[in-house]
Design a protein around this motif. Structure first.
Motif, PDB file in Angstrom:
ATOM      1  N   ASP A 137      -2.539  76.681 -58.118  1.00 33.12           N
ATOM      2  CA  ASP A 137      -2.276  75.238 -58.237  1.00 33.12           C
ATOM      3  C   ASP A 137      -3.462  74.504 -58.843  1.00 33.12           C
ATOM      4  N   VAL A 138      -4.670  74.967 -58.566  1.00 30.04           N
ATOM      5  CA  VAL A 138      -5.860  74.360 -59.169  1.00 30.04           C
ATOM      6  C   VAL A 138      -5.876  74.673 -60.660  1.00 30.04           C
ATOM      7  N   LYS A 139      -5.633  75.929 -60.977  1.00 30.70           N
ATOM      8  CA  LYS A 139      -5.624  76.346 -62.385  1.00 30.70           C
ATOM      9  C   LYS A 139      -4.570  75.576 -63.188  1.00 30.70           C
ATOM     10  N   GLY A 141      -3.623  72.574 -62.572  1.00 26.40           N
ATOM     11  CA  GLY A 141      -3.877  71.145 -62.521  1.00 26.40           C
ATOM     12  C   GLY A 141      -3.033  70.398 -61.499  1.00 26.40           C
ATOM     13  N   LYS A 142      -2.401  71.117 -60.570  1.00 26.62           N
ATOM     14  CA  LYS A 142      -1.554  70.489 -59.554  1.00 26.62           C
ATOM     15  C   LYS A 142      -2.328  70.102 -58.296  1.00 26.62           C
ATOM     16  N   TRP A 143      -3.532  70.641 -58.172  1.00 30.70           N
ATOM     17  CA  TRP A 143      -4.330  70.381 -56.969  1.00 30.70           C
ATOM     18  C   TRP A 143      -5.784  70.398 -57.360  1.00 30.70           C
ATOM     19  N   CYS A 144      -6.543  69.425 -56.896  1.00 28.60           N
ATOM     20  CA  CYS A 144      -7.971  69.370 -57.171  1.00 28.60           C
ATOM     21  C   CYS A 144      -8.742  69.883 -55.970  1.00 28.60           C
ATOM     22  N   PHE A 145      -9.460  70.958 -56.134  1.00 30.26           N
ATOM     23  CA  PHE A 145     -10.195  71.561 -55.027  1.00 30.26           C
ATOM     24  C   PHE A 145     -11.551  70.916 -54.899  1.00 30.26           C
TER      25      PHE A 145
END
Length: 145
Positions: A137-139, A141-145
């Motif tokens: 999801d980070v890759k 762009g759906k979630w910012c870690f």
């Protein structure tokens, strides 16, 4: 995103402080939240809400400040782990007043955990003792870690 995370942390910290420091709560209206409750319920002890969000929204519908029931409103949270999928936004209006306070409190003797974290699984050890977990999801762009 940093502002949302800061607000989320602040809200969780404030809520945790209230939960930990609530020992005696005055008379007034009560709403109940339990793991396994339903946000379609009315929030009573026999028909509790499932989420703290729903309890907050029910209080907002009652009114603000002196429009709240005499003695204020207490949200009794039953034992369990409550995982927040989004920030719990509380404003000054969510505090009530001196005569009509709004309190969120764990049911006496019960352990309540409110978590705003996200579980990261499938860790693996790579060279040099470095631990890595893939976060699709980070890759994407759906979630910012």
């Amino acid at each position: 995103m940093d502002t949302i995370l800061t607000n989320m942390k602040t809200g969780v910290i404030i809520l945790a402080i209230v939960l930990l420091s609530s020992t005696a709560v005055g008379a007034g209206r009560e709403f109940h939240v339990v793991v396994g409750g339903s946000d379609e319920a009315v929030g009573t002890k026999d028909a509790p809400f499932a989420t703290i969000f729903r309890a907050r929204d029910a209080i907002r519908k009652l009114g603000r400040g002196d429009g709240l029931p005499a003695g204020g409103v207490t949200v009794r949270i039953g034992q369990g782990r409550y995982v927040l999928s989004k920030p719990l936004m509380l404003t000054a209006d969510d505090s009530g007043t001196k005569t009509t306070p709004i309190t969120y409190a764990a049911v006496k003797g019960q352990k309540v955990v409110i978590s705003a974290g996200r579980r990261i699984e499938r860790w693996r050890e790579e060279r040099g003792g470095v631990w890595v977990a893939d976060l699709p999801d980070v890759k994407a762009g759906k979630w910012c870690f």
